[in-house]
Design an enzyme around this catalytic site. Structure first.
Site, short mmCIF file in Angstrom:
data_model
loop_
_atom_site.label_atom_id
_atom_site.label_comp_id
_atom_site.label_asym_id
_atom_site.label_seq_id
_atom_site.Cartn_x
_atom_site.Cartn_y
_atom_site.Cartn_z
N THR A 50 1.40 -1.23 -0.21
CA THR A 50 0.28 0.21 0.24
C THR A 50 1.07 1.25 0.05
OG1 THR A 50 -1.53 -0.91 1.27
CG2 THR A 50 -1.84 1.48 1.50
N GLN A 161 -0.20 -10.84 -6.08
CA GLN A 161 -1.10 -12.13 -6.18
C GLN A 161 -0.44 -12.61 -7.05
OE1 GLN A 161 -3.60 -13.03 -3.83
NE2 GLN A 161 -4.21 -11.03 -2.40
N ALA A 182 5.40 -8.82 0.82
CA ALA A 182 5.68 -9.92 1.40
C ALA A 182 5.40 -10.42 2.25
CB ALA A 182 7.01 -8.88 2.86
N THR A 220 14.27 4.52 8.63
CA THR A 220 15.81 3.36 9.38
C THR A 220 14.96 2.19 8.98
OG1 THR A 220 16.53 4.90 11.04
CG2 THR A 220 16.60 2.56 11.51
N CYS A 307 -8.29 -8.05 3.39
CA CYS A 307 -8.07 -6.47 3.69
C CYS A 307 -9.17 -5.09 3.87
CB CYS A 307 -7.41 -5.72 2.35
SG CYS A 307 -5.87 -6.81 1.66
N1 PLP Z 1 -2.13 -5.10 -3.94
C1 PLP Z 1 -3.09 -6.97 -3.96
C2 PLP Z 1 -3.43 -7.21 -5.06
C3 PLP Z 1 -3.13 -6.86 -2.73
O1 PLP Z 1 -4.05 -8.05 -2.21
C4 PLP Z 1 -2.90 -6.70 -1.48
C5 PLP Z 1 -2.98 -7.11 -0.07
O2 PLP Z 1 -4.50 -7.55 0.04
C6 PLP Z 1 -2.32 -5.62 -1.53
C7 PLP Z 1 -2.22 -4.70 -2.46
C8 PLP Z 1 -1.77 -4.67 -0.39
O3 PLP Z 1 -0.53 -4.71 0.20
P1 PLP Z 1 0.05 -4.87 2.09
O4 PLP Z 1 -0.86 -5.62 3.05
O5 PLP Z 1 1.58 -5.27 1.90
O6 PLP Z 1 -0.30 -3.14 1.85
#
Ligand code: PLP
Length: 367
Positions: A50, A161, A182, A220, A307
């Site tokens: 994100t 993904q 990660a 950092t 999410c």
């Molecule tokens: N993009 C996709 C397709 C995702 O599935 C996700 C998280 O599920 C993200 C972006 C965001 O990743 P993060 O949790 O590292 O912010």
């Protein structure tokens, strides 16, 4: 990660302790770069995908020292919220491009959006996911990227993904930038990366301050999380070899789901999908109710994207695909560790939920 936690040094310090921490970060940078077929000099670590999305989705770039202005961001309607939100672009500079019923970007609509862009106002950028986090649908990224690049635009691919499940190569995708996370690769939560195809064109930093990450991301480094990210990226490359076995297991599982419930709707099944994902709706059964039923059987599935679970509102992905989004859908993810016994347990729970659904629907029809 455990040995990295024992390192007291700051990766920016010149003393031996600092150099030891820096070596861990450098190794992880190489491991992440290798996963995307690029050089470690092109990897900028961040706290999440994100954050990397907010970094890259910006109207302000630099080509060397010269400022470059991006005036229009095109996003597919099924992007993860971190891309859909448009990063640092004002809302009026963001155009959503629709998808077909399997969730693949409408390439004609993309062409129309490219044609509608006035290059005199600034550059064009496309932000497109490699694969969707709900359906697993794989986008025709190379085709879409070729159209945008022919118009002189910048291509950003959300490979969160896809990485570790499909080969992810900046060059093959025709991408200028990728974002990675990660924890979607089996690594720790709280680490992500922006990966560039070169070093000349870069976005203005999002996090300003110190000179870490060659000035692209101040603060950092979280050495242990980055070490885990690197190790996971390396393991994910090896896991690509089992992708076809996972998709065969998923397909067999879906065939049995259809035998149990012939009216089950598997979203995105008409398009290429990630090998591990199945996203389905049982007509008449709310996804949240089904999720609780699976949870009671010890099976962790998600309804919509993890999410956004807990968030009220129907899936924007299902809506964009023209599916009935009111009931939601259940996402089942298989992994390297999934066994035949796990699949049997899932199908048993699926059959129980289906019987309850059919009895309830029969009762409603009788009433
Ligand atoms: N993009 C996709 C397709 C995702 O599935 C996700 C998280 O599920 C993200 C972006 C965001 O990743 P993060 O949790 O590292 O912010």
């Amino acid at each position: 990660m455990l040995s990295a936690l024992d390192l007291p040094g700051n990766a920016s310090s010149v003393h031996a302790e600092g150099r030891a921490a820096r070596a861990v970060v450098a190794r992880a940078r190489e491991q992440v770069a290798a996963l995307c077929g690029t050089s470690s000099a092109h990897v900028v670590f961040a706290s999440s995908a994100t954050e990397a999305a907010c970094h890259i989705l910006t109207p302000s770039f630099r080509m060397g020292r010269a400022p470059v202005r991006v005036s229009r961001l095109l996003v597919s309607a099924v992007e993860h919220p971190c891309m859909l939100a448009g990063g640092r672009f004002p809302a009026e500079a963001v155009t959503q491009v629709g998808v077909d019923r399997d969730g693949r970007i409408d390439l004609d609509a993309l062409e129309a959006a490219i044609a509608a862009h006035d290059p005199a106002s600034g550059q064009l950028m496309l932000a497109l996911q490699h694969a969707n986090n709900e359906t697993g649908t794989v986008q025709p990224v190379a085709e879409a990227a070729a159209k945008v690049r022919a118009a002189g635009g910048i291509v950003v691919v959300d490979a969160v993904q896809a990485a570790g499940r499909l080969p992810v190569s900046l060059e093959a995708l025709g991408a200028d930038f990728l974002i990675l996370s990660a924890h979607k690769l089996g690594g720790p939560k709280g680490a992500g990366a922006l990966v560039a195809s070169g070093e000349i064109l870069m976005p203005e930093p999002l996090v300003r301050g110190g000179g870490q990450e060659r000035g692209h991301r101040a603060g950092t480094e979280n050495v242990a999380a980055i070490a885990g990210f690197g190790a996971a990226a390396e393991a994910a490359r090896d896991a690509l070899s089992v992708a076809s076995a996972i998709s065969a297991r998923r397909d067999a599982m879906e065939a049995r789901m259809r035998a149990i419930a012939p009216d089950v709707i598997v979203h995105g099944a008409g398009a290429p999908r990630l090998p591990n994902t199945s996203y389905f709706t049982l007509p008449g059964l709310k996804a949240e109710t089904a999720q609780i039923g699976f949870d009671m059987e010890g099976i962790a599935v998600s309804s919509g994207s993890a999410c956004s679970s807990g968030k009220v509102g129907a899936s924007h992905v299902l809506k964009a695909m023209g599916a009935d989004a009111a009931l939601g859908a259940i996402r089942v993810s298989l992994g390297r560790q999934t066994t035949d016994a796990d699949i049997e347990a899932f199908l048993k729970a699926f059959a129980t939920l289906n019987s309850r659904r059919l009895s309830r629907l029969a009762g409603e029809n009788a009433a």
